[in-house]
Design an enzyme around this catalytic site. Sequence first.
Site, PDB file in Angstrom:
ATOM      1  CE  LYS A 194      -4.183   1.488  -0.355  1.00  0.00           C
ATOM      2  NZ  LYS A 194      -4.859   1.120  -1.699  1.00  0.00           N
ATOM      3  CB  SER A 390      -7.611   1.291  -3.517  1.00  0.00           C
ATOM      4  OG  SER A 390      -7.650   1.460  -2.073  1.00  0.00           O
TER       5      SER A 390
END
Length: 588
Positions: A194, A390
């Site tokens: 991430k 995402s």
Amino acid sequence: MLKRFFISMLGTMAGLWISLFLIGFALIGGLIYMGISMSSEVKTEIKGHSLLYFNLDGTVADRQQPISFMQLMQQEQSKAPTLDDMIRSLKSAAADDKIDGLFLDCKGSSMGSASRQELIEAINEFKESGKFVYAYSDSYAQGDYLVATTADYLVLNPIGSIDIHGVGGMVPFFTGLLDKLGIKMQIIKVGTYKSAVEPYILKSMSEPARQQMQQYCDTIWNYVSQTIACNRNIPEDSIRTMASKLIFSNKPEFFLRTNLADTLLYARQSEDMLRDLCGIEHDNDLNLISPADYLASSDILETIVPKDRHIAVLYALGEISDSGNEGIVGSKLAKEIIDLANDDNVCALVMRVNSPGGSAFASEQIWAALEYFKEQAKPFYVSMGEVAASGGYYISCGADRIYADRTTITGSIGVFGMIPDLSGLVTGKLGVTFSTVATNPNINIDVFEPMTPFQYAVMQKSVENIYDLFTSRVAAGRDMTQDDVKKIAEGRVWIGSDALKLGLVDELGSLDMCISDMAHKMGMKSSEVVEYPLLEEKMWEKIIKQSGDFSDLSTDSKALEELREKIFIDRIFKSSPVQARMEDVIIK
């Protein structure tokens, strides 16, 4: 004397204000009159031997978007047609006897590889009708050249160039700037990959971030080099060698010798060649028609209105936020979906997703609205565009079927929180201090002081809870175990072809294919669709669009201002604290 002076001055001011009022009133009245006179749509007449004309100049959006008054005044709207209009016009023009061919005017468009792939597929289908495709440019940028290789005639200016350089990604890092300002970003995240937070805590990308970016750059480059090689009948190894040598500096004869171009012509000569292909005299004007004008002309497409039974094609474009007017606003899109679910004329939904994600809260609200849509026994498909990562994947994962292009960027299943600590700036540099009185020690997480270890722990737990919810949504939607989802999650970005192998998508295909498959499932025609949100052009939009060139009002610092607003201010101060969003990457 003084009294007379004040009376005179007040009289002058009153006269000035009255004059301004009357001028303003007259101007508004004139604009209203112009709006009324323009309210009736003028349909373009399509003459024989016309050319469908794609002006590839500027940003190519998936679909027309409403624009603000200031954008119109500053000419910020793109000159390029939308991807949606280009593909629809190609489908219709293929069977139109008045359209002789397609003219690709390659001036330098901004369009991602997935969008170009969909456009190339549509052009190849158009060519099956036997009509020609013609491409011209003063100098071809790599992206436009990729599309131009579909042409039967690829023409270059005699002093022009062709750029083939490969694919790379660039990520801006702001840590050095934040250090100078005395701002520290407090990060809480779940997912090794991430990397959306890295620009605010590092000065260069981490190894996991570099690894995944290299992977999807390689995949995109494989598609680009293979497509160019196939379309121009050149060995792929030769294309890759050219890319490493920056061939744009070569003389134009090089591009002819290597079969990258078919001929060298100036613009005037190029137009004469097009006249010859259309069978019209050289002293006659070319009949060029844009996709928007073509689709607006009479008897081109069957018109389906919302009151008819139809498939809804809903566009979800941009970053996901909790409020505002830009991109995907959670509450607005959720309401739109619920309205479609409750509309008896809507029998199915295809959602076009082109989003890097954003607010985790807003993503969940959209997901819940889509689940409600499915509860009405209506099928729901997703077509992914350039990116559906995402939060963009969050809102897609519950679909009955997910379609992605080969080079779509997706996945990035992860969550992070980012809270600025401004104490170094406000207290350390500006000398502003604060005293707090509170009934509880952790009454608030404040941007004017760093978080305590306890507050960090609480925020970490909150982010982990959302990550657990995210992965559970994916597991349920993709018929996987949550443990299996977590193995391919960790915030890792996947390219469309790899996402297919991992089960994150069901099919490699365009929006057009997705709609066709849904129509087949419903026993309907692919034309029986209505696009949402419905676009209602404001009267002042029509007035400004037709009243001349306002380009002189544009500012040279526009790009810099957009960068400051979008990347710095919005990311740090305006975003929701908990985000499901991938990093900003500038693909070259």
